[in-house]
Design a protein around this motif. Structure first.
Motif, PDB file in Angstrom:
ATOM      1  N   LEU A 124       2.466  -8.549  10.895  1.00 28.72           N
ATOM      2  CA  LEU A 124       3.670  -7.728  10.973  1.00 28.72           C
ATOM      3  C   LEU A 124       3.475  -6.525  10.058  1.00 28.72           C
ATOM      4  CD1 LEU A 124       6.662  -7.371  11.790  1.00 28.72           C
ATOM      5  CD2 LEU A 124       7.231  -8.816   9.846  1.00 28.72           C
ATOM      6  N   TYR A 125       3.711  -5.318  10.572  1.00 25.35           N
ATOM      7  CA  TYR A 125       3.579  -4.073   9.815  1.00 25.35           C
ATOM      8  C   TYR A 125       4.975  -3.650   9.385  1.00 25.35           C
ATOM      9  CZ  TYR A 125       2.506   0.880   8.946  1.00 25.35           C
ATOM     10  OH  TYR A 125       2.348   2.117   8.396  1.00 25.35           O
ATOM     11  N   VAL A 126       5.172  -3.551   8.077  1.00 26.11           N
ATOM     12  CA  VAL A 126       6.473  -3.152   7.536  1.00 26.11           C
ATOM     13  C   VAL A 126       6.262  -1.925   6.660  1.00 26.11           C
ATOM     14  CG1 VAL A 126       8.424  -3.838   6.095  1.00 26.11           C
ATOM     15  CG2 VAL A 126       7.300  -5.541   7.536  1.00 26.11           C
ATOM     16  N   LYS A 127       7.018  -0.858   6.926  1.00 27.65           N
ATOM     17  CA  LYS A 127       6.959   0.343   6.094  1.00 27.65           C
ATOM     18  C   LYS A 127       8.353   0.595   5.522  1.00 27.65           C
ATOM     19  CE  LYS A 127       4.975   4.012   7.810  1.00 27.65           C
ATOM     20  NZ  LYS A 127       4.850   5.257   8.588  1.00 27.65           N
ATOM     21  N   LEU A 128       8.401   0.776   4.196  1.00 24.35           N
ATOM     22  CA  LEU A 128       9.658   0.989   3.494  1.00 24.35           C
ATOM     23  C   LEU A 128       9.615   2.317   2.750  1.00 24.35           C
ATOM     24  CD1 LEU A 128       9.817  -2.551   1.900  1.00 24.35           C
ATOM     25  CD2 LEU A 128      11.016  -1.798   3.957  1.00 24.35           C
ATOM     26  N   GLU A 129      10.772   2.972   2.670  1.00 23.44           N
ATOM     27  CA  GLU A 129      10.894   4.222   1.917  1.00 23.44           C
ATOM     28  C   GLU A 129      12.029   4.063   0.925  1.00 23.44           C
ATOM     29  OE1 GLU A 129      11.825   8.969   2.618  1.00 23.44           O
ATOM     30  OE2 GLU A 129      11.896   7.609   4.309  1.00 23.44           O
ATOM     31  N   LEU A 130      11.810   4.541  -0.305  1.00 19.06           N
ATOM     32  CA  LEU A 130      12.848   4.518  -1.328  1.00 19.06           C
ATOM     33  C   LEU A 130      13.497   5.883  -1.399  1.00 19.06           C
ATOM     34  CD1 LEU A 130      10.869   2.719  -4.176  1.00 19.06           C
ATOM     35  CD2 LEU A 130      12.297   1.694  -2.417  1.00 19.06           C
ATOM     36  N   GLY A 131      14.828   5.907  -1.505  1.00 12.70           N
ATOM     37  CA  GLY A 131      15.507   7.184  -1.630  1.00 12.70           C
ATOM     38  C   GLY A 131      16.995   7.021  -1.764  1.00 12.70           C
ATOM     39  N   ALA A 132      17.611   7.865  -2.568  1.00 11.57           N
ATOM     40  CA  ALA A 132      19.063   7.893  -2.753  1.00 11.57           C
ATOM     41  C   ALA A 132      19.612   6.518  -3.132  1.00 11.57           C
ATOM     42  CB  ALA A 132      19.753   8.434  -1.503  1.00 11.57           C
TER      43      ALA A 132
ATOM     44  N   GLU B  23       0.865  -1.177   0.000  1.00  9.48           N
ATOM     45  CA  GLU B  23       0.000   0.000   0.000  1.00  9.48           C
ATOM     46  C   GLU B  23       0.900   1.225   0.000  1.00  9.48           C
ATOM     47  OE1 GLU B  23      -3.171   2.304   2.928  1.00  9.48           O
ATOM     48  OE2 GLU B  23      -2.529   0.269   3.424  1.00  9.48           O
ATOM     49  N   VAL B  24       0.610   2.173  -0.866  1.00 12.51           N
ATOM     50  CA  VAL B  24       1.378   3.420  -0.914  1.00 12.51           C
ATOM     51  C   VAL B  24       0.766   4.384   0.092  1.00 12.51           C
ATOM     52  CG1 VAL B  24       2.149   5.333  -2.357  1.00 12.51           C
ATOM     53  CG2 VAL B  24       1.896   3.049  -3.351  1.00 12.51           C
ATOM     54  N   VAL B  25       1.617   4.968   0.953  1.00 15.44           N
ATOM     55  CA  VAL B  25       1.161   5.935   1.946  1.00 15.44           C
ATOM     56  C   VAL B  25       2.017   7.187   1.851  1.00 15.44           C
ATOM     57  CG1 VAL B  25       0.283   4.179   3.543  1.00 15.44           C
ATOM     58  CG2 VAL B  25       2.628   4.971   3.782  1.00 15.44           C
ATOM     59  N   SER B  26       1.462   8.310   2.289  1.00 12.19           N
ATOM     60  CA  SER B  26       2.220   9.566   2.345  1.00 12.19           C
ATOM     61  C   SER B  26       2.825   9.712   3.731  1.00 12.19           C
ATOM     62  CB  SER B  26       1.310  10.759   2.059  1.00 12.19           C
ATOM     63  OG  SER B  26       0.860  10.709   0.733  1.00 12.19           O
ATOM     64  N   LEU B  27       4.072  10.118   3.768  1.00 10.06           N
ATOM     65  CA  LEU B  27       4.767  10.311   5.041  1.00 10.06           C
ATOM     66  C   LEU B  27       4.518  11.716   5.588  1.00 10.06           C
ATOM     67  CD1 LEU B  27       8.210   8.714   4.136  1.00 10.06           C
ATOM     68  CD2 LEU B  27       6.427   7.722   5.567  1.00 10.06           C
ATOM     69  N   ASN B  28       4.495  11.820   6.903  1.00 11.36           N
ATOM     70  CA  ASN B  28       4.443  13.131   7.548  1.00 11.36           C
ATOM     71  C   ASN B  28       5.834  13.750   7.594  1.00 11.36           C
ATOM     72  OD1 ASN B  28       1.687  12.913   8.076  1.00 11.36           O
ATOM     73  ND2 ASN B  28       2.048  11.834  10.000  1.00 11.36           N
ATOM     74  N   ARG B  29       6.843  12.880   7.782  1.00 16.82           N
ATOM     75  CA  ARG B  29       8.235  13.333   7.811  1.00 16.82           C
ATOM     76  C   ARG B  29       9.065  12.452   6.913  1.00 16.82           C
ATOM     77  NH1 ARG B  29       9.632  12.792  13.630  1.00 16.82           N
ATOM     78  NH2 ARG B  29       7.521  12.161  13.961  1.00 16.82           N
ATOM     79  N   PRO B  30       9.642  12.929   5.864  1.00 17.93           N
ATOM     80  CA  PRO B  30       9.463  14.274   5.309  1.00 17.93           C
ATOM     81  C   PRO B  30       8.117  14.402   4.603  1.00 17.93           C
ATOM     82  CG  PRO B  30      11.006  13.028   3.954  1.00 17.93           C
ATOM     83  CD  PRO B  30      10.639  12.158   5.114  1.00 17.93           C
ATOM     84  N   PRO B  31       7.525  15.584   4.711  1.00 19.14           N
ATOM     85  CA  PRO B  31       6.193  15.794   4.135  1.00 19.14           C
ATOM     86  C   PRO B  31       6.183  15.533   2.622  1.00 19.14           C
ATOM     87  CG  PRO B  31       6.887  17.697   5.434  1.00 19.14           C
ATOM     88  CD  PRO B  31       8.055  16.771   5.337  1.00 19.14           C
ATOM     89  N   GLY B  32       5.122  14.847   2.199  1.00 18.81           N
ATOM     90  CA  GLY B  32       4.943  14.615   0.776  1.00 18.81           C
ATOM     91  C   GLY B  32       5.664  13.407   0.213  1.00 18.81           C
ATOM     92  N   LYS B  33       6.615  12.854   0.940  1.00 22.30           N
ATOM     93  CA  LYS B  33       7.323  11.665   0.467  1.00 22.30           C
ATOM     94  C   LYS B  33       6.411  10.457   0.577  1.00 22.30           C
ATOM     95  CE  LYS B  33      11.836  12.283  -0.324  1.00 22.30           C
ATOM     96  NZ  LYS B  33      12.573  11.707  -1.395  1.00 22.30           N
ATOM     97  N   LYS B  34       6.636   9.471  -0.261  1.00 25.70           N
ATOM     98  CA  LYS B  34       5.836   8.254  -0.261  1.00 25.70           C
ATOM     99  C   LYS B  34       6.591   7.114   0.415  1.00 25.70           C
ATOM    100  CE  LYS B  34       2.666   9.376  -3.743  1.00 25.70           C
ATOM    101  NZ  LYS B  34       2.168  10.453  -3.008  1.00 25.70           N
ATOM    102  N   ALA B  35       5.829   6.221   0.996  1.00 24.25           N
ATOM    103  CA  ALA B  35       6.377   5.002   1.578  1.00 24.25           C
ATOM    104  C   ALA B  35       5.481   3.851   1.153  1.00 24.25           C
ATOM    105  CB  ALA B  35       6.448   5.099   3.102  1.00 24.25           C
ATOM    106  N   TYR B  36       5.960   2.658   1.399  1.00 24.57           N
ATOM    107  CA  TYR B  36       5.247   1.454   0.985  1.00 24.57           C
ATOM    108  C   TYR B  36       5.052   0.565   2.199  1.00 24.57           C
ATOM    109  CZ  TYR B  36       6.600   3.376  -3.431  1.00 24.57           C
ATOM    110  OH  TYR B  36       6.758   4.244  -4.477  1.00 24.57           O
ATOM    111  N   VAL B  37       3.808   0.161   2.429  1.00 22.54           N
ATOM    112  CA  VAL B  37       3.459  -0.610   3.619  1.00 22.54           C
ATOM    113  C   VAL B  37       2.995  -1.996   3.196  1.00 22.54           C
ATOM    114  CG1 VAL B  37       1.800  -0.786   5.529  1.00 22.54           C
ATOM    115  CG2 VAL B  37       2.852   1.419   4.980  1.00 22.54           C
ATOM    116  N   MET B  38       3.446  -2.993   3.945  1.00 23.49           N
ATOM    117  CA  MET B  38       2.914  -4.336   3.761  1.00 23.49           C
ATOM    118  C   MET B  38       2.587  -4.933   5.114  1.00 23.49           C
ATOM    119  SD  MET B  38       6.083  -6.631   2.440  1.00 23.49           S
ATOM    120  CE  MET B  38       7.678  -5.886   2.478  1.00 23.49           C
ATOM    121  N   LEU B  39       1.536  -5.726   5.132  1.00 19.41           N
ATOM    122  CA  LEU B  39       1.135  -6.468   6.322  1.00 19.41           C
ATOM    123  C   LEU B  39       1.425  -7.939   6.055  1.00 19.41           C
ATOM    124  CD1 LEU B  39      -2.273  -4.759   7.112  1.00 19.41           C
ATOM    125  CD2 LEU B  39      -0.106  -4.424   8.286  1.00 19.41           C
TER     126      LEU B  39
END
Length: 80
Positions: A58-66, A32-48
């Motif tokens: 199990l709740y796993v949230k991943l962020e892509l960057g750099a 599931e794609v979610v919007s992050l509060n920090r940093p604002p506007g960035k996207k993260a990916y959640v899987m259960l």
């Protein structure tokens, strides 16, 4: 976090957590794609991930960057 697959240690090590994440992504785990509060506007990916029948997912949230994948969350889900 209890790791039902690890009978010796019994808990997820950092490498075991990343192995589980990689296995589930390769198997086509829903994200599931979610919007992050920090940093604002960035996207993260959640899987259960269902690990055991008696435990919440199990709740796993991943962020892509750099050019890297950052683990933002790895804990039992508080939502059903």
């Amino acid at each position: 976090m209890r790791n039902p697959q690890d009978l010796l240690v019994g808990y997820f090590t950092e490498s075991a957590a990343w192995e589980l994440i990689a296995e589930r992504l390769e198997a086509g785990q829903d994200l599931e794609v979610v919007s992050l509060n920090r940093p604002p506007g960035k996207k993260a990916y959640v899987m259960l991930i269902d690990l055991e029948e008696a435990s919440p997912p199990l709740y796993v949230k991943l962020e892509l960057g750099a050019g890297k994948i950052y683990g933002r969350s790895f804990h039992y889900s508080t939502h059903t």
